[in-house]
Design a protein around this motif. Structure first.
Motif, PDB file in Angstrom:
ATOM      1  N   GLY A 118       0.729  -1.132  -0.110  1.00  0.00           N
ATOM      2  CA  GLY A 118       0.055  -0.016  -0.105  1.00  0.00           C
ATOM      3  C   GLY A 118       0.683   1.379  -0.145  1.00  0.00           C
ATOM      4  O   GLY A 118       1.838   1.440  -0.656  1.00  0.00           O
ATOM      5  N   ILE A 119       0.385   2.031   0.884  1.00  0.00           N
ATOM      6  CA  ILE A 119       1.114   3.571   0.920  1.00  0.00           C
ATOM      7  C   ILE A 119       2.613   3.406   1.318  1.00  0.00           C
ATOM      8  O   ILE A 119       3.479   4.072   0.611  1.00  0.00           O
ATOM      9  CB  ILE A 119       0.104   4.568   2.015  1.00  0.00           C
TER      10      ILE A 119
ATOM     11  N   ALA B 172       4.601   2.234  -1.700  1.00  0.00           N
ATOM     12  CA  ALA B 172       4.813   3.183  -2.636  1.00  0.00           C
ATOM     13  C   ALA B 172       5.717   4.202  -2.112  1.00  0.00           C
ATOM     14  O   ALA B 172       6.407   4.725  -2.950  1.00  0.00           O
ATOM     15  CB  ALA B 172       3.348   3.590  -2.935  1.00  0.00           C
TER      16      ALA B 172
ATOM     17  N   VAL C  99      -7.538   5.577  -1.016  1.00  0.00           N
ATOM     18  CA  VAL C  99      -6.422   5.326  -1.601  1.00  0.00           C
ATOM     19  C   VAL C  99      -6.564   3.626  -2.275  1.00  0.00           C
ATOM     20  O   VAL C  99      -6.962   2.814  -1.279  1.00  0.00           O
ATOM     21  CB  VAL C  99      -5.006   5.217  -1.021  1.00  0.00           C
TER      22      VAL C  99
ATOM     23  N   THR D 262      -5.606   0.549  -2.330  1.00  0.00           N
ATOM     24  CA  THR D 262      -4.692  -0.263  -1.610  1.00  0.00           C
ATOM     25  C   THR D 262      -5.635  -1.516  -0.778  1.00  0.00           C
ATOM     26  O   THR D 262      -6.871  -1.498  -1.257  1.00  0.00           O
ATOM     27  CB  THR D 262      -3.995   0.373  -0.369  1.00  0.00           C
TER      28      THR D 262
ATOM     29  N   ASP E 136      -4.508   6.350  -6.948  1.00  0.00           N
ATOM     30  CA  ASP E 136      -3.274   5.320  -7.082  1.00  0.00           C
ATOM     31  C   ASP E 136      -2.224   5.685  -6.237  1.00  0.00           C
ATOM     32  O   ASP E 136      -1.777   6.755  -5.719  1.00  0.00           O
ATOM     33  CB  ASP E 136      -2.902   5.537  -8.519  1.00  0.00           C
ATOM     34  N   PRO E 137      -1.764   4.313  -5.598  1.00  0.00           N
ATOM     35  CA  PRO E 137      -0.828   4.709  -4.364  1.00  0.00           C
ATOM     36  C   PRO E 137       0.579   5.349  -4.874  1.00  0.00           C
ATOM     37  O   PRO E 137       0.947   6.040  -3.999  1.00  0.00           O
ATOM     38  CB  PRO E 137      -0.372   3.226  -3.971  1.00  0.00           C
ATOM     39  N   ASP E 138       1.052   5.200  -6.157  1.00  0.00           N
ATOM     40  CA  ASP E 138       2.115   5.716  -6.714  1.00  0.00           C
ATOM     41  C   ASP E 138       1.940   7.274  -6.841  1.00  0.00           C
ATOM     42  O   ASP E 138       2.984   8.001  -6.378  1.00  0.00           O
ATOM     43  CB  ASP E 138       2.544   5.040  -8.193  1.00  0.00           C
TER      44      ASP E 138
END
Length: 265
Positions: free
Chosen positions: A17-18, A21, A187, A189, A215-217
């Protein structure tokens, strides 16, 4: 030269997830990274995706086991000799009604999201004070500003983080210690899949809103920018979620009416 060149950044909840990334993004900006979570195999995969795996180290830990985190802080500091930024990102969400949630689940969520994070932060605080420099980054939530259905314990834990870290910021401003509270909206994820239900078992399905989230990116790039700019509090979310924060502040009764219309099934 990147703002994060040779900065030593410790990220919890870094296996997916976050956290994953953000680790990759900060590695791309030439930071030295320490990855932490319970899932060592997943952390190894994240390490391989980083720009320079030789500048990425792993310190396995379990935030729920918060009585044993002091030794993890020493291990992390010894890895590169110091820590510049601690990103408190590890946590767990919830999808259950108040009336259906066992008190053991309330406790587990508070142990992981609040007490684990606070214990880790208190343990590293003397290191930051000695260095007259340090930066706490805390992944909270829009729900840390607004309580919504099915997230009572999760919202409580995130609200608690705001109270604690706002106080810490005020107390240690003179020590050149910075606090950045990052409030994500939805987010994309696995947070909703891993969210605890009322009896403590994972929900094991993706929420529609989460699936349609940021999107996490992209989120990681925005989060990295907020860290670089040493923002005190930032909302990385959709328009509706951000609007909710401002309605809560200026028109709380209107927001309450809107929240009551949200689905609780």
């Amino acid at each position: 030269m990147s703002s994060f060149s040779d900065k030593i950044i410790w990220i919890t909840g870094a296996s997916s997830g976050i956290g994953k990334a953000l680790a990759i993004e900060l590695s791309n900006q030439n930071a030295k990274i320490i990855l932490s979570s319970r899932k060592i195999n997943d952390l190894e995969l994240v390490k391989k995706k980083c720009k320079n795996p030789n500048n990425v180290k792993i310190v396995a830990l379990d935030l729920e086991d918060y009585t044993n985190l002091q030794s993890k802080v020493k291990e992390a500091i010894d890895t590169f000799g110091k820590i510049d930024i601690l990103v408190n990102n590890g946590g767990i969400s919830q999808r259950s009604l108040v009336k259906d949630t066992l008190i053991a689940v309330d406790k587990q969520i508070m142990d992981v999201n609040y007490l684990g994070t606070v214990t880790l932060s208190k343990a590293i605080l003397p290191h930051f004070i000695r260095n007259k420099s340090g930066h706490f980054v805390v992944t909270t939530s829009i729900v840390g500003k607004i309580g919504t259905p099915l997230r009572s314990s999760y919202a409580a834990s995130k609200h608690a983080l705001h109270g604690f870290f706002d106080s810490l910021r005020a107390e240690h401003f003179k020590d050149n210690i910075v606090v950045t509270l990052v409030c994500p909206g939805f987010v994309n994820t696995n947070v909703s899949k891993n969210a605890l239900t009322g009896n403590g078992t994972p929900q094991q399905k993706m929420d529609v809103a989460t699936a349609n989230g940021i999107d996490p990116d992209r989120f990681a790039k925005l989060m990295a920018k907020a860290i670089k700019n040493q923002k005190e509090e930032v909302y990385i979310a959709g328009v509706k979620e951000k609007l909710g924060v401002y309605l809560k502040r200026f028109y709380p009764k209107l927001l309450s009416k809107m929240i009551r219309k949200l689905s609780v099934t």
